[in-house]
Design an enzyme around this catalytic site. Structure first.
Site, PDB file in Angstrom:
ATOM      1  N   PRO A  12       0.792  -1.232   0.000  1.00  0.00           N
ATOM      2  CA  PRO A  12       0.000   0.000   0.000  1.00  0.00           C
ATOM      3  C   PRO A  12       0.825   1.283   0.000  1.00  0.00           C
ATOM      4  O   PRO A  12       1.867   1.356   0.644  1.00  0.00           O
ATOM      5  CB  PRO A  12      -0.824  -0.109   1.285  1.00  0.00           C
ATOM      6  CG  PRO A  12      -0.107  -1.081   2.150  1.00  0.00           C
ATOM      7  CD  PRO A  12       0.550  -2.050   1.195  1.00  0.00           C
ATOM      8  N   ASN A  13       0.325   2.247  -0.739  1.00  0.00           N
ATOM      9  CA  ASN A  13       0.854   3.601  -0.839  1.00  0.00           C
ATOM     10  C   ASN A  13       2.124   3.709  -1.672  1.00  0.00           C
ATOM     11  O   ASN A  13       2.594   4.819  -1.937  1.00  0.00           O
ATOM     12  CB  ASN A  13       1.082   4.223   0.556  1.00  0.00           C
ATOM     13  CG  ASN A  13      -0.193   4.292   1.357  1.00  0.00           C
ATOM     14  OD1 ASN A  13      -1.179   4.835   0.872  1.00  0.00           O
ATOM     15  ND2 ASN A  13      -0.223   3.700   2.546  1.00  0.00           N
ATOM     16  N   ARG A  20       5.053  10.969  -2.327  1.00  0.00           N
ATOM     17  CA  ARG A  20       4.802  10.623  -0.934  1.00  0.00           C
ATOM     18  C   ARG A  20       6.061  10.820  -0.097  1.00  0.00           C
ATOM     19  O   ARG A  20       7.058  10.145  -0.327  1.00  0.00           O
ATOM     20  CB  ARG A  20       4.391   9.154  -0.906  1.00  0.00           C
ATOM     21  CG  ARG A  20       4.290   8.548   0.444  1.00  0.00           C
ATOM     22  CD  ARG A  20       4.216   7.036   0.346  1.00  0.00           C
ATOM     23  NE  ARG A  20       4.002   6.506   1.668  1.00  0.00           N
ATOM     24  CZ  ARG A  20       4.341   5.291   2.062  1.00  0.00           C
ATOM     25  NH1 ARG A  20       4.901   4.460   1.201  1.00  0.00           N
ATOM     26  NH2 ARG A  20       4.123   4.901   3.284  1.00  0.00           N
ATOM     27  N   TYR A  25      11.232   8.739   1.240  1.00  0.00           N
ATOM     28  CA  TYR A  25      11.195   7.704   0.202  1.00  0.00           C
ATOM     29  C   TYR A  25      11.849   8.123  -1.119  1.00  0.00           C
ATOM     30  O   TYR A  25      11.954   7.300  -2.037  1.00  0.00           O
ATOM     31  CB  TYR A  25       9.741   7.264  -0.038  1.00  0.00           C
ATOM     32  CG  TYR A  25       9.117   6.658   1.200  1.00  0.00           C
ATOM     33  CD1 TYR A  25       9.627   5.488   1.754  1.00  0.00           C
ATOM     34  CD2 TYR A  25       8.038   7.265   1.838  1.00  0.00           C
ATOM     35  CE1 TYR A  25       9.082   4.934   2.899  1.00  0.00           C
ATOM     36  CE2 TYR A  25       7.470   6.717   2.988  1.00  0.00           C
ATOM     37  CZ  TYR A  25       7.996   5.551   3.507  1.00  0.00           C
ATOM     38  OH  TYR A  25       7.453   5.004   4.639  1.00  0.00           O
ATOM     39  N   ASN A  76       8.074  -5.652  -1.287  1.00  0.00           N
ATOM     40  CA  ASN A  76       8.045  -4.532  -0.346  1.00  0.00           C
ATOM     41  C   ASN A  76       6.605  -4.464   0.156  1.00  0.00           C
ATOM     42  O   ASN A  76       5.740  -3.904  -0.515  1.00  0.00           O
ATOM     43  CB  ASN A  76       8.446  -3.220  -1.023  1.00  0.00           C
ATOM     44  CG  ASN A  76       8.452  -2.070  -0.008  1.00  0.00           C
ATOM     45  OD1 ASN A  76       7.963  -2.213   1.113  1.00  0.00           O
ATOM     46  ND2 ASN A  76       9.003  -0.938  -0.408  1.00  0.00           N
ATOM     47  N   ALA A  79       3.352  -0.936   4.699  1.00  0.00           N
ATOM     48  CA  ALA A  79       2.871  -0.967   6.087  1.00  0.00           C
ATOM     49  C   ALA A  79       2.427  -2.365   6.531  1.00  0.00           C
ATOM     50  O   ALA A  79       2.450  -2.674   7.731  1.00  0.00           O
ATOM     51  CB  ALA A  79       1.735   0.032   6.262  1.00  0.00           C
ATOM     52  N   GLU A 100      12.832  -9.549   1.056  1.00  0.00           N
ATOM     53  CA  GLU A 100      12.047  -8.408   1.558  1.00  0.00           C
ATOM     54  C   GLU A 100      12.845  -7.125   1.300  1.00  0.00           C
ATOM     55  O   GLU A 100      14.038  -7.066   1.611  1.00  0.00           O
ATOM     56  CB  GLU A 100      11.827  -8.613   3.064  1.00  0.00           C
ATOM     57  CG  GLU A 100      11.103  -7.484   3.759  1.00  0.00           C
ATOM     58  CD  GLU A 100      10.981  -7.751   5.269  1.00  0.00           C
ATOM     59  OE1 GLU A 100      11.344  -8.861   5.745  1.00  0.00           O
ATOM     60  OE2 GLU A 100      10.541  -6.825   5.978  1.00  0.00           O
ATOM     61  N   HIS A 102      12.825  -2.781   1.643  1.00  0.00           N
ATOM     62  CA  HIS A 102      12.274  -1.508   2.094  1.00  0.00           C
ATOM     63  C   HIS A 102      13.152  -0.388   1.573  1.00  0.00           C
ATOM     64  O   HIS A 102      14.383  -0.487   1.654  1.00  0.00           O
ATOM     65  CB  HIS A 102      12.213  -1.435   3.628  1.00  0.00           C
ATOM     66  CG  HIS A 102      11.365  -2.511   4.207  1.00  0.00           C
ATOM     67  ND1 HIS A 102       9.987  -2.463   4.158  1.00  0.00           N
ATOM     68  CD2 HIS A 102      11.689  -3.684   4.778  1.00  0.00           C
ATOM     69  CE1 HIS A 102       9.514  -3.578   4.696  1.00  0.00           C
ATOM     70  NE2 HIS A 102      10.520  -4.331   5.075  1.00  0.00           N
ATOM     71  N   ARG A 109      13.736   4.119  12.141  1.00  0.00           N
ATOM     72  CA  ARG A 109      12.507   4.920  12.175  1.00  0.00           C
ATOM     73  C   ARG A 109      11.703   4.621  13.444  1.00  0.00           C
ATOM     74  O   ARG A 109      12.245   4.146  14.422  1.00  0.00           O
ATOM     75  CB  ARG A 109      11.725   4.670  10.871  1.00  0.00           C
ATOM     76  CG  ARG A 109      12.549   5.090   9.649  1.00  0.00           C
ATOM     77  CD  ARG A 109      11.786   4.930   8.367  1.00  0.00           C
ATOM     78  NE  ARG A 109      10.589   5.774   8.367  1.00  0.00           N
ATOM     79  CZ  ARG A 109       9.571   5.622   7.512  1.00  0.00           C
ATOM     80  NH1 ARG A 109       9.620   4.654   6.595  1.00  0.00           N
ATOM     81  NH2 ARG A 109       8.522   6.416   7.572  1.00  0.00           N
TER      82      ARG A 109
HETATM   83  C1  DQA Z   1       8.427   0.895   3.603  1.00  0.00           C
HETATM   84  C2  DQA Z   1       8.555   1.073   5.126  1.00  0.00           C
HETATM   85  C3  DQA Z   1       7.214   0.852   5.809  1.00  0.00           C
HETATM   86  O1  DQA Z   1       7.350   1.038   7.229  1.00  0.00           O
HETATM   87  C4  DQA Z   1       6.203   1.846   5.306  1.00  0.00           C
HETATM   88  O2  DQA Z   1       4.929   1.596   5.887  1.00  0.00           O
HETATM   89  C5  DQA Z   1       6.114   1.894   3.828  1.00  0.00           C
HETATM   90  C6  DQA Z   1       7.327   1.755   3.028  1.00  0.00           C
HETATM   91  C7  DQA Z   1       9.729   1.245   2.871  1.00  0.00           C
HETATM   92  O3  DQA Z   1       9.846   0.870   1.700  1.00  0.00           O
HETATM   93  O4  DQA Z   1      10.613   1.903   3.425  1.00  0.00           O
HETATM   94  O5  DQA Z   1       5.054   2.121   3.263  1.00  0.00           O
HETATM   95  O6  DQA Z   1       8.139  -0.480   3.341  1.00  0.00           O
END
Ligand code: DQA
Length: 149
Positions: A12-13, A20, A25, A76, A79, A100, A102, A109
């Protein structure tokens, strides 16, 4: 070219990347990341399936699809990393490499980002390398697949 694609799944997002919280990011969009992944995958001889969803259930369905069709998953989970037992359980049914990724270093964080359900079932975790992390993940997949041949 490997017959089975590597599934690169985004949670998501991540469709809003570039707009964003760019201070966290970066300015790279998800379309930029997809293009870079496609170029590298071609160089590495990997077929690629690149997807994004804001829905937990859709991600679970794609992992179930990958289980039958993929050679590896780069994910990825955004959240859902920190909340989704369903995604962890789906990944646990897969018998190929799971990497995985990120963009940010989740361990630097907020405390609620420090725990990852997905890390329990991932073979490797890449965090804090920005968009380059996806490319590192694909290179590692290519290395693992070459080793298992
Ligand atoms: C994320 C880190 C997560 O905590 C966050 O909710 C994201 C992006 C990252 O790519 O750094 O949406 O996965």
């Amino acid at each position: 070219m490997s017959e089975r694609p590597v599934f690169v799944l985004n949670g998501p997002n991540l469709n809003l990347l570039g707009k964003r919280e760019p201070e966290i990011y970066g300015h790279t969009t998800l379309a930029d990341i997809e293009a870079a992944c496609r170029a590298l995958a071609q160089e590495l001889g990997l077929a690629l399936e690149f997807r994004q969803s804001n829905s937990e259930g859709e991600l679970v369905s794609w992992i179930q699809e990958a289980r039958e069709a993929a050679s590896a998953i780069v994910i990825n989970p955004a959240a859902y990393t920190h909340t989704s037992i369903a995604i962890m359980d789906a990944l646990a049914t897969c018998s190929f490499p799971i990497i995985e990724v990120h963009l940010s270093n989740i361990h630097r964080r907020e405390p609620f980002r420090h725990h990852s359900y997905v890390s329990k079932v991932a073979q490797a975790v890449i965090a804090g390398c920005g968009a380059h992390g996806y490319l590192l993940a694909l290179r590692h997949v290519a290395y693992l697949l070459a080793q298992s041949r």
